[in-house]
Design an enzyme around this catalytic site. Structure first.
Site, PDB file in Angstrom:
ATOM      1  N   THR A  24     111.273  14.982 133.065  1.00 17.41           N
ATOM      2  CA  THR A  24     110.755  13.965 132.029  1.00 17.41           C
ATOM      3  C   THR A  24     111.962  13.657 131.245  1.00 17.41           C
ATOM      4  O   THR A  24     113.176  14.085 131.212  1.00 17.41           O
ATOM      5  CB  THR A  24     109.810  14.506 131.044  1.00 17.41           C
ATOM      6  OG1 THR A  24     110.437  15.863 130.060  1.00 17.41           O
ATOM      7  CG2 THR A  24     108.638  15.074 131.631  1.00 17.41           C
ATOM      8  N   LEU A  26     114.794  12.538 128.902  1.00 14.80           N
ATOM      9  CA  LEU A  26     116.624  12.438 129.204  1.00 14.80           C
ATOM     10  C   LEU A  26     116.819  13.097 130.341  1.00 14.80           C
ATOM     11  O   LEU A  26     117.761  12.538 131.074  1.00 14.80           O
ATOM     12  CB  LEU A  26     117.234  12.997 127.721  1.00 14.80           C
ATOM     13  CG  LEU A  26     116.906  12.656 126.362  1.00 14.80           C
ATOM     14  CD1 LEU A  26     117.883  12.925 125.320  1.00 14.80           C
ATOM     15  CD2 LEU A  26     116.913  10.870 126.428  1.00 14.80           C
ATOM     16  N   ASP A  72     110.010  28.679 134.238  1.00 14.21           N
ATOM     17  CA  ASP A  72     110.058  28.540 133.092  1.00 14.21           C
ATOM     18  C   ASP A  72     111.347  29.337 132.740  1.00 14.21           C
ATOM     19  O   ASP A  72     111.571  30.604 132.955  1.00 14.21           O
ATOM     20  CB  ASP A  72     108.814  29.632 132.533  1.00 14.21           C
ATOM     21  CG  ASP A  72     108.694  29.623 131.102  1.00 14.21           C
ATOM     22  OD1 ASP A  72     109.743  29.654 130.359  1.00 14.21           O
ATOM     23  OD2 ASP A  72     107.546  29.643 130.516  1.00 14.21           O
ATOM     24  N   ARG A  74     112.520  30.663 130.329  1.00 16.76           N
ATOM     25  CA  ARG A  74     112.469  31.957 129.374  1.00 16.76           C
ATOM     26  C   ARG A  74     112.401  33.266 129.974  1.00 16.76           C
ATOM     27  O   ARG A  74     112.553  34.173 129.715  1.00 16.76           O
ATOM     28  CB  ARG A  74     111.008  31.770 128.470  1.00 16.76           C
ATOM     29  CG  ARG A  74     111.127  30.815 127.395  1.00 16.76           C
ATOM     30  CD  ARG A  74     109.740  30.564 126.626  1.00 16.76           C
ATOM     31  NE  ARG A  74     108.730  29.864 127.592  1.00 16.76           N
ATOM     32  CZ  ARG A  74     107.972  29.468 126.899  1.00 16.76           C
ATOM     33  NH1 ARG A  74     107.448  29.465 125.731  1.00 16.76           N
ATOM     34  NH2 ARG A  74     106.794  28.867 127.624  1.00 16.76           N
ATOM     35  N   PHE A 104     109.121  21.099 117.445  1.00 15.19           N
ATOM     36  CA  PHE A 104     108.248  20.700 116.711  1.00 15.19           C
ATOM     37  C   PHE A 104     108.685  20.646 115.336  1.00 15.19           C
ATOM     38  O   PHE A 104     109.382  21.599 114.817  1.00 15.19           O
ATOM     39  CB  PHE A 104     106.995  21.135 116.894  1.00 15.19           C
ATOM     40  CG  PHE A 104     106.720  22.425 116.663  1.00 15.19           C
ATOM     41  CD1 PHE A 104     106.714  23.119 115.525  1.00 15.19           C
ATOM     42  CD2 PHE A 104     106.686  23.291 117.807  1.00 15.19           C
ATOM     43  CE1 PHE A 104     106.653  24.554 115.414  1.00 15.19           C
ATOM     44  CE2 PHE A 104     106.723  24.804 117.671  1.00 15.19           C
ATOM     45  CZ  PHE A 104     106.584  25.477 116.534  1.00 15.19           C
ATOM     46  N   TYR A 155     122.377  18.365 114.437  1.00 21.27           N
ATOM     47  CA  TYR A 155     122.075  19.554 113.752  1.00 21.27           C
ATOM     48  C   TYR A 155     122.413  20.945 114.033  1.00 21.27           C
ATOM     49  O   TYR A 155     122.290  21.672 113.524  1.00 21.27           O
ATOM     50  CB  TYR A 155     120.506  19.398 113.054  1.00 21.27           C
ATOM     51  CG  TYR A 155     119.480  19.560 114.120  1.00 21.27           C
ATOM     52  CD1 TYR A 155     119.077  20.419 114.841  1.00 21.27           C
ATOM     53  CD2 TYR A 155     118.535  18.502 114.061  1.00 21.27           C
ATOM     54  CE1 TYR A 155     118.187  20.587 115.776  1.00 21.27           C
ATOM     55  CE2 TYR A 155     117.432  18.477 115.019  1.00 21.27           C
ATOM     56  CZ  TYR A 155     117.265  19.743 115.688  1.00 21.27           C
ATOM     57  OH  TYR A 155     116.017  19.658 116.593  1.00 21.27           O
ATOM     58  N   GLY A 197     121.983  11.423 119.294  1.00 20.64           N
ATOM     59  CA  GLY A 197     121.157  11.040 118.248  1.00 20.64           C
ATOM     60  C   GLY A 197     119.806  10.677 118.609  1.00 20.64           C
ATOM     61  O   GLY A 197     119.278  11.182 119.555  1.00 20.64           O
ATOM     62  N   ARG A 207     106.483  14.920 119.079  1.00 21.58           N
ATOM     63  CA  ARG A 207     106.481  16.171 118.467  1.00 21.58           C
ATOM     64  C   ARG A 207     107.360  15.919 117.040  1.00 21.58           C
ATOM     65  O   ARG A 207     107.182  16.717 116.165  1.00 21.58           O
ATOM     66  CB  ARG A 207     107.198  17.425 119.287  1.00 21.58           C
ATOM     67  CG  ARG A 207     106.040  17.598 120.277  1.00 21.58           C
ATOM     68  CD  ARG A 207     106.976  18.828 121.539  1.00 21.58           C
ATOM     69  NE  ARG A 207     106.080  18.968 122.392  1.00 21.58           N
ATOM     70  CZ  ARG A 207     105.881  18.291 123.401  1.00 21.58           C
ATOM     71  NH1 ARG A 207     106.643  17.156 123.853  1.00 21.58           N
ATOM     72  NH2 ARG A 207     104.886  19.001 124.310  1.00 21.58           N
TER      73      ARG A 207
END
Ligand code: HXC
Ligand code: NAP
Length: 295
Positions: A24, A26, A72, A74, A104, A155, A197, A207
């Protein structure tokens, strides 16, 4: 203008590239361009149906080969299996693109500890799991000329309200990027990052701008160049960073945000809202004061 592919045909010929979150947004856009440049692709995420559909469409558009693998990030076992599948199918892997993420918006005091963990686990632990598994493999097999590319955000270094787990995790990913650029250079493994950005994708926009807040805030207004990014612009940088053209680029983070984060950072940037008439008036006052003091 913004949609012109940058590298020449064949620039990624025979490179095998694994893109996490590659079905999905980018990840898919970057992967599609890699394919156009001659790469072979593994795309992975949790949803195998999404991956299979994306793989079929990507092959139809760009040719070459795309292997969809459910993983996944994780779970370390699933990451090791993804690597195994990739090597079994293509014989090797040259590039790991850590792009998968979860995020989110939420006031931090409203987050449950599980919510905080969820984002940290996908972004930071997901990246460290993939990085560790692929790095160990490259070192053990003495494969050189391997590259890790991490997708962070601006950020990562400024921090940001309302996305604190994501900011903390992305800061960690940037630290991994810079640390391993030095530590693993001796094994021929480069580590770089891209900080995009605003690039509208369904995953991020649903989200980060849910409900009608999309209509309240126009993100373009916060960008000095007054627009959001185009996928090809990002894909161009990603392709360069995983190609041999960037063989001497190591430990770098390339920001592609139209100047957005610096606009928030510069202390006097609020003056942007002044009109030409305001400036005429202010300059008149300043010149008058200057003349008075020199008399
Ligand atoms: C508060 C929330 C929440 C929300 C989930 N939780 N959404 N809390 N506000 N909006 C809490 C849940 O209540 C739960 O805690 C915990 O988080 C885990 O939620 P699950 O739904 O069980 O998690 P999971 O199914 O693993 O889904 C992960 C997810 C989801 C991150 C919550 O959004 C996801 O799958 N995201 C993947 C794609 C994505 O996020 N793409 C955007 C990347 S954009 P409790 O305590 O109730 O059990 C990006 C942009 C960067 O990174 C910068 C742009 C400028
Ligand atoms: P996206 O389409 O939602 O992409 C996130 C991808 O991560 C999805 O394909 C998702 O697939 C996958 N993913 C989520 N949790 C996963 C897990 N546990 N294991 C494996 N895969 C998982 O959003 P996007 O905008 O393209 O974001 C891509 C990257 O760009 C992220 O790193 C994001 O932080 C970064 N970024 C985006 C923007 C922007 O403006 N769009 C700005 C700055 C940075 P599944 O749901 O199938 O698992």
């Amino acid at each position: 203008m913004y949609n012109t592919p940058m590298l020449k045909d064949g620039s990624l010929k025979d490179k095998v590239i694994v893109v996490t979150g590659g079905g999905t947004g980018l990840g898919r856009a970057m992967g599609s361009y890699f394919l156009k440049l001659g790469a072979k692709l593994v795309i992975s995420s949790r949803k195998i149906d999404v991956l299979r559909k994306a793989a079929d469409e990507m092959v139809a558009e760009n040719g070459s080969e795309v292997l969809p693998v459910q993983c996944d990030v994780r779970n370390y076992d699933e990451v090791e299996n993804m690597l195994k599948q990739a090597v079994k199918h293509f014989g090797k892997v040259d590039v790991l693109l850590n792009n998968a993420a979860g995020n989110f918006i939420c006031p931090t005091e409203r987050l449950s500890n599980r919510a905080f963990d969820t984002v940290i686990d996908i972004v930071l632990k997901g990246t460290s799991n993939c990085t560790l598994a692929f790095g160990k493999h490259w070192i053990a097999t003495k494969q050189t000329n391997s590259t890790i590319l991490n997708i962070v955000t601006t950020y990562s270094w400024t921090g940001s309200s309302f996305v604190v787990p994501s900011a903390a995790a992305k800061a960690g990913v940037l630290a991994i990027t810079r640390s391993l650029a030095v530590e693993w250079a001796k094994y021929g493994i480069r580590s770089n990052a891209i900080a995009p950005g605003p690039f509208p994708t369904k995953g991020a926009w649903d989200r980060l701008l849910p409900g009608n807040i999309k209509d309240k805030f126009e993100l373009e207004k916060n960008v000095p160049l007054k627009r959001v990014g185009e996928m090809q612009e990002l894909a161009n940088i990603a392709a360069y960073l995983v190609s041999d053209y960037s063989a001497y680029v190591n430990g770098e983070v390339i920001t592609i945000d139209g100047g957005e984060w610096l606009k928030g950072a510069g202390q006097m940037n609020f003056l942007e809202s002044l009109t030409q008439e305001n400036w005429d008036e202010l300059q008149k006052i300043m010149m008058q004061k200057k003349n008075e003091s020199s008399e």
